[in-house]
Write an enzyme that holds these catalytic residues in place. Structure first.
Site, PDB file in Angstrom:
ATOM      1  N   GLU A 161      50.423  14.124   1.500  1.00  0.00           N
ATOM      2  CA  GLU A 161      49.433  13.456   0.373  1.00  0.00           C
ATOM      3  C   GLU A 161      50.275  13.426  -0.882  1.00  0.00           C
ATOM      4  O   GLU A 161      50.797  14.362  -1.002  1.00  0.00           O
ATOM      5  CB  GLU A 161      48.333  14.084   0.064  1.00  0.00           C
ATOM      6  CG  GLU A 161      47.298  13.311  -0.882  1.00  0.00           C
ATOM      7  CD  GLU A 161      45.636  13.598  -1.131  1.00  0.00           C
ATOM      8  OE1 GLU A 161      45.345  14.031   0.237  1.00  0.00           O
ATOM      9  OE2 GLU A 161      45.487  13.175  -1.661  1.00  0.00           O
ATOM     10  N   ASN A 204      43.426  19.406  -0.368  1.00  0.00           N
ATOM     11  CA  ASN A 204      42.198  18.364   0.317  1.00  0.00           C
ATOM     12  C   ASN A 204      42.298  18.649   1.949  1.00  0.00           C
ATOM     13  O   ASN A 204      43.121  18.565   2.724  1.00  0.00           O
ATOM     14  CB  ASN A 204      42.410  16.906   0.494  1.00  0.00           C
ATOM     15  CG  ASN A 204      42.225  16.382  -1.078  1.00  0.00           C
ATOM     16  OD1 ASN A 204      41.410  16.867  -1.965  1.00  0.00           O
ATOM     17  ND2 ASN A 204      43.047  15.422  -1.434  1.00  0.00           N
ATOM     18  N   LYS A 283      40.442  23.819  -4.073  1.00  0.00           N
ATOM     19  CA  LYS A 283      40.000  22.618  -4.719  1.00  0.00           C
ATOM     20  C   LYS A 283      38.334  22.647  -4.288  1.00  0.00           C
ATOM     21  O   LYS A 283      38.154  22.108  -3.337  1.00  0.00           O
ATOM     22  CB  LYS A 283      40.896  21.349  -4.305  1.00  0.00           C
ATOM     23  CG  LYS A 283      40.282  19.951  -4.736  1.00  0.00           C
ATOM     24  CD  LYS A 283      41.302  18.954  -4.450  1.00  0.00           C
ATOM     25  CE  LYS A 283      40.893  17.577  -4.903  1.00  0.00           C
ATOM     26  NZ  LYS A 283      41.666  16.394  -4.592  1.00  0.00           N
ATOM     27  N   GLU A 287      36.704  15.555  -6.395  1.00  0.00           N
ATOM     28  CA  GLU A 287      37.002  14.383  -5.279  1.00  0.00           C
ATOM     29  C   GLU A 287      36.519  14.681  -3.707  1.00  0.00           C
ATOM     30  O   GLU A 287      37.139  14.300  -2.688  1.00  0.00           O
ATOM     31  CB  GLU A 287      38.537  14.106  -5.367  1.00  0.00           C
ATOM     32  CG  GLU A 287      39.176  14.008  -6.561  1.00  0.00           C
ATOM     33  CD  GLU A 287      40.404  13.466  -6.789  1.00  0.00           C
ATOM     34  OE1 GLU A 287      41.429  13.930  -6.064  1.00  0.00           O
ATOM     35  OE2 GLU A 287      40.994  13.160  -7.876  1.00  0.00           O
ATOM     36  N   ARG A 337      36.313  11.551 -18.775  1.00  0.00           N
ATOM     37  CA  ARG A 337      36.922  12.561 -17.608  1.00  0.00           C
ATOM     38  C   ARG A 337      37.759  13.430 -18.465  1.00  0.00           C
ATOM     39  O   ARG A 337      38.190  14.541 -17.942  1.00  0.00           O
ATOM     40  CB  ARG A 337      37.878  11.563 -16.873  1.00  0.00           C
ATOM     41  CG  ARG A 337      38.805  12.398 -15.538  1.00  0.00           C
ATOM     42  CD  ARG A 337      39.157  11.500 -14.613  1.00  0.00           C
ATOM     43  NE  ARG A 337      40.227  12.035 -14.024  1.00  0.00           N
ATOM     44  CZ  ARG A 337      40.894  11.594 -12.947  1.00  0.00           C
ATOM     45  NH1 ARG A 337      40.768  10.264 -12.661  1.00  0.00           N
ATOM     46  NH2 ARG A 337      41.913  12.133 -12.031  1.00  0.00           N
ATOM     47  N   LYS A 361      45.795  21.767 -14.330  1.00  0.00           N
ATOM     48  CA  LYS A 361      46.862  20.682 -14.793  1.00  0.00           C
ATOM     49  C   LYS A 361      47.117  20.513 -16.181  1.00  0.00           C
ATOM     50  O   LYS A 361      46.381  20.833 -16.877  1.00  0.00           O
ATOM     51  CB  LYS A 361      46.239  19.380 -14.255  1.00  0.00           C
ATOM     52  CG  LYS A 361      45.943  19.188 -12.574  1.00  0.00           C
ATOM     53  CD  LYS A 361      45.631  17.837 -12.411  1.00  0.00           C
ATOM     54  CE  LYS A 361      45.743  17.694 -10.703  1.00  0.00           C
ATOM     55  NZ  LYS A 361      45.319  16.463 -10.046  1.00  0.00           N
ATOM     56  N   ASP A 366      45.418  13.582 -15.540  1.00  0.00           N
ATOM     57  CA  ASP A 366      45.825  13.604 -14.054  1.00  0.00           C
ATOM     58  C   ASP A 366      47.595  13.413 -13.907  1.00  0.00           C
ATOM     59  O   ASP A 366      47.880  12.196 -13.230  1.00  0.00           O
ATOM     60  CB  ASP A 366      45.014  12.744 -12.916  1.00  0.00           C
ATOM     61  CG  ASP A 366      45.190  12.971 -11.701  1.00  0.00           C
ATOM     62  OD1 ASP A 366      46.119  13.963 -11.344  1.00  0.00           O
ATOM     63  OD2 ASP A 366      44.777  12.261 -10.813  1.00  0.00           O
ATOM     64  N   GLU A 394      54.102  11.237  -8.221  1.00  0.00           N
ATOM     65  CA  GLU A 394      53.048  10.283  -8.041  1.00  0.00           C
ATOM     66  C   GLU A 394      52.697   9.395  -9.153  1.00  0.00           C
ATOM     67  O   GLU A 394      53.011   8.139  -8.678  1.00  0.00           O
ATOM     68  CB  GLU A 394      51.711  11.224  -7.757  1.00  0.00           C
ATOM     69  CG  GLU A 394      50.567  10.360  -7.648  1.00  0.00           C
ATOM     70  CD  GLU A 394      49.144  11.023  -7.460  1.00  0.00           C
ATOM     71  OE1 GLU A 394      49.072  12.272  -7.646  1.00  0.00           O
ATOM     72  OE2 GLU A 394      48.104  10.253  -7.224  1.00  0.00           O
ATOM     73  N   GLU A 510      58.292   5.797 -19.148  1.00  0.00           N
ATOM     74  CA  GLU A 510      57.204   5.668 -20.191  1.00  0.00           C
ATOM     75  C   GLU A 510      57.304   4.518 -20.881  1.00  0.00           C
ATOM     76  O   GLU A 510      56.543   3.546 -20.873  1.00  0.00           O
ATOM     77  CB  GLU A 510      57.263   6.821 -21.134  1.00  0.00           C
ATOM     78  CG  GLU A 510      56.227   6.636 -22.004  1.00  0.00           C
ATOM     79  CD  GLU A 510      56.148   7.806 -23.345  1.00  0.00           C
ATOM     80  OE1 GLU A 510      57.281   8.281 -23.352  1.00  0.00           O
ATOM     81  OE2 GLU A 510      55.151   8.296 -23.625  1.00  0.00           O
TER      82      GLU A 510
HETATM   83  O1  GCW Z   1      46.557  13.171  -8.730  1.00  0.00           O
HETATM   84  C1  GCW Z   1      45.707  12.981  -7.820  1.00  0.00           C
HETATM   85  C2  GCW Z   1      45.967  12.422  -6.563  1.00  0.00           C
HETATM   86  C3  GCW Z   1      45.180  13.105  -5.190  1.00  0.00           C
HETATM   87  C4  GCW Z   1      45.356  14.610  -5.311  1.00  0.00           C
HETATM   88  C5  GCW Z   1      44.549  15.150  -6.636  1.00  0.00           C
HETATM   89  C6  GCW Z   1      44.419  16.593  -7.008  1.00  0.00           C
HETATM   90  C7  GCW Z   1      45.323  16.158  -3.541  1.00  0.00           C
HETATM   91  O2  GCW Z   1      45.763  11.307  -6.756  1.00  0.00           O
HETATM   92  O3  GCW Z   1      45.798  12.521  -4.264  1.00  0.00           O
HETATM   93  O4  GCW Z   1      44.665  15.280  -4.171  1.00  0.00           O
HETATM   94  O5  GCW Z   1      45.156  14.563  -7.705  1.00  0.00           O
HETATM   95  O6  GCW Z   1      44.995  17.215  -7.594  1.00  0.00           O
HETATM   96  O7  GCW Z   1      43.611  17.307  -6.081  1.00  0.00           O
END
Ligand code: GCW
Length: 679
Positions: A161, A204, A283, A287, A337, A361, A366, A394, A510
């Site tokens: 992923e 996940n 986790k 999600e 969020r 994080k 994100d 990502e 950026e």
């Molecule tokens: O940034 C998002 C990603 C998901 C990821 C999620 C997370 C593993 O798009 O793919 O899932 O974060 O951090 O759990």
């Protein structure tokens, strides 16, 4: 123990030439045990290649000089000694040079290995002038990479992923890879930059992956056997619903006695199989992953049941704070969020067991290109916090774009939430769960797809060891190891070129993507390339609210979502104030008209145009610089790979520029002051 030599895989930052300085000299290794034997194997291989010599005194401790004499056959240039003279705490080492001998000593065998790799980094200079004794200690005890690797390729997310480096190093088509030599090579790369923990499956956790905890535990043990010689502990992502899905219980309620007993029993079995197992990564309620909310329990209840099962064995739970509502209504402007992690977790401060690391994080949303630092770092003094970064790119170009992330991470680690009155983010991580990052490595020949993305993995390890290192210095280390100067025709030209391409590549990225901290604007799903409104009316909670008059999210306490109030007073006031909010985060905190004038003196709309033109120009220049390198200065295959990626980066940057500029020109009707072409 033998050091793997892979001919069809790029050696990354450990090419044979990096060991020349050690391999041409006489080394004495004192001490015994698995990690000492790893150090011995490394030196032995280097000596075999470069003609040096190595001796081993298994029993030696204490007086290293006496030991060296006792060894009998002449003096040594390098002594690696497991002894009582190194730092007593942690896996650091002591380095000194006197009377022609370089001495590395450590109490902990892992420290000896780190010391050896440090000598490799120093190269010939480790054997030059005398050095007074230097103590090297890691700032973070735990320096971990998380893999988001699936055992069975997921229909949408694939084998890894958010992986941009080919397949998984561990898993292929539903099973463990049969040849794990590359895992050993990976362990070696990780250890050499200081990483000491790895989780081997996606957070996940799908059905097959859940069974790594039970039926497929043997696979995890096989991987652990590869990491162990390099001092790296293996962790596993587990599903909170495992007592139901694997254990056949009717509930996974953390207050249920049978559930607690199940976790205790299963965990004991894990430790029978893997005695140095690191722990679980979870986790939950995020999600779509199961979690304690289903039973009306808190995340502290959820984390503690796993922590209690792991505690007798010294294991830890990495409990992720990435919990938010992904079924949001875009019409509802009160839900934010960015607030979610703090709203969910800050009230639980002090309720987590000691062996829970709350993995947060670095930003409140994100892993965006630009976000403020998460307010959670300042909100939970009685909780062990681990800071989570994303090495896999990502949202920063997916290893098709050059984006050296160490400068971003340095800013995060150096951030001082209390404005001079308290610890920095690095300090919070150091006393807590350390630094964790999502790995960017895979089965690709260059490990990371884009060869220059190797520097991100290297830099992550180095910053976890030493958060105050300068990103440009880390880049130099990586350059000198990867493209060893003595084996490079014009090392200074190469160094200049790489710095020109990489030093400011984060800012360049950026510039041509989402402006002023607003984030996203990426294509939904794969998150690559521009799509300004891609998430604007979606349930994911990542909006920009652009209309004909202005753009940005009002997160103030005065008129917005109140997110600014989650920071300690100094930063809360700074972010709340339109005048004091830093330009680069303006649209994260405020909704402003297009003609709002930034501290830089230009309007928001003109800033958008200027940076998007400038960003593309910077990429074009980088591409030309790379093209101008003389043939053969670097491995031709590497040169070609980087060149291809730069072509794609330029194409994509132009797409970003044109879509963003056109979008905002159409929205605002304001022309570019410089009259450049906007569609
Ligand atoms: O940034 C998002 C990603 C998901 C990821 C999620 C997370 C593993 O798009 O793919 O899932 O974060 O951090 O759990």
């Amino acid at each position: 123990m033998s050091v793997p030599e892979l001919t069809d895989v790029h050696p990354a930052w450990l090419p044979p030439e990096a060991f020349r300085a050690v391999g041409t000299r006489r080394t004495l290794v004192c001490g015994d045990g698995p990690l000492v034997r790893t150090a011995l194997a490394e030196v032995t291989q280097a000596c075999r290649r470069y003609g040096g010599a190595v001796r081993h005194l298994p029993a030696a401790t204490g007086d290293v000089v006496a030991a060296a004499v006792a060894a009998g056959d002449g003096p040594s240039d390098l002594v690696l000694a497991l002894s009582g003279t190194g730092p007593a705490d942690g896996d650091g080492f002591l380095l000194a040079r006197a009377a022609g001998v370089t001495l590395v000593s450590a109490d902990d065998p892992a420290g000896l290995l780190h010391g050896l790799f440090h000598v490799v980094r120093l190269g010939a200079s480790a054997f030059g002038a005398d050095r007074p004794a230097e103590q090297h200690r890691s700032a973070m005890r735990r320096r971990m990479v998380n893999h988001w690797d699936n055992v069975v390729a997921h229909p949408v997310m694939g084998q890894v992923e958010r992986g941009y480096s080919g397949g998984s190093l561990f898993w292929q088509d539903g099973t463990l890879r049969t040849d794990l030599t590359r895992v050993t090579a990976y362990a070696r790369l990780l250890a050499s930059c200081g990483i000491n923990a790895v989780s081997v499956n996606n957070v996940n956790v799908h059905a097959t992956e859940a069974s790594l905890l039970t039926d497929r535990l043997g696979d995890v043990a096989a991987i652990a056997a590869r990491f162990r010689p390099y001092g790296i502990r293996v962790h596993l992502s587990v599903s909170f619903a495992a007592p139901v899905t694997l254990g056949g219980l009717s509930t996974a309620d953390p207050h249920d006695a049978q559930v607690r007993a199940w976790w205790a029993r299963i965990t004991a079995r894990v430790y029978e199989t893997i005695p140095d197992f690191g722990g679980y990564v979870v986790k939950a309620d995020s999600e779509g992953q199961p979690g304690p909310f289903a039973y009306g329990r808190s995340h502290a209840d959820g984390a503690n049941v796993l922590a209690d099962a792991l505690a007798p064995f010294g294991g830890v739970v990495d409990w992720r704070a990435f919990v938010y509502n992904h079924h949001q209504d875009w019409r509802d402007r009160s839900t934010d969020r960015a607030r979610a992690a703090h709203d969910h977790f800050a009230p639980l401060d002090g309720e987590f067991r000691d062996n829970v690391h709350l993995q947060v994080k670095h930003g409140p949303i994100d892993f965006q290109t630009r976000e403020p630092v998460s307010p959670v770092f300042a909100a939970m003094p009685a909780t062990r916090i681990a800071v989570e970064l994303q090495v896999t790119q990502e949202y920063t170009g997916q290893q098709r774009h050059v984006c050296y992330l160490a400068p971003m991470w340095s800013e995060v680690l150096g951030f001082d939430p209390w404005d001079g009155e308290g610890p920095s983010v690095a300090d919070v991580a150091a006393v807590g769960g350390g630094l964790v990052a999502v790995s960017n490595a895979g089965a690709d020949r260059f490990w990371t797809g884009h060869p220059l993305a190797q520097a991100n993995l290297y830099a992550f390890g180095r910053l976890a060891w030493s958060p105050w290192l300068d990103p440009a210095t880390i880049l130099d280390e990586w350059i000198d190891l990867t493209f060893v100067p003595s084996a490079t025709a014009d090392p200074e030209l190469l160094r200049r070129t790489l710095h020109a391409l990489m030093d400011h590549s984060w800012q360049t990225y950026e510039q041509y993507t989402a402006p002023l901290g607003i984030g996203f604007m990426v294509r939904p799903g794969d998150h690559y390339g521009p799509d300004v409104d891609g998430y604007e009316y979606s349930p994911w909670g990542t909006y920009h609210f652009a209309d004909r008059d202005g753009i940005g999210v009002d997160r103030t306490q005065a008129s917005g979502t109140g997110f600014t109030g989650q920071y300690p007073p100094g930063w809360a006031a700074a972010y709340e104030s339109l005048d004091r909010c830093p330009d680069e985060l303006l649209l994260f905190f405020h909704h402003v008209p297009y003609d709002h004038v930034l501290h830089s003196g230009v309007t928001v709309i003109q800033h958008i145009y200027d940076t998007h033109f400038a960003g593309v120009e910077a990429v074009a220049e980088a591409q030309q610089r790379w093209e101008r390198l003389p043939a053969g200065l670097v491995d031709p295959a590497l040169h070609t790979r980087v060149a291809e990626r730069l072509d794609e980066q330029l194409r994509c940057a132009r797409e970003w520029r044109d879509q963003i500029n056109t979008y905002f020109f159409r929205k605002s009707g304001v022309p570019d002051a410089c009259g450049r072409r906007i569609f």
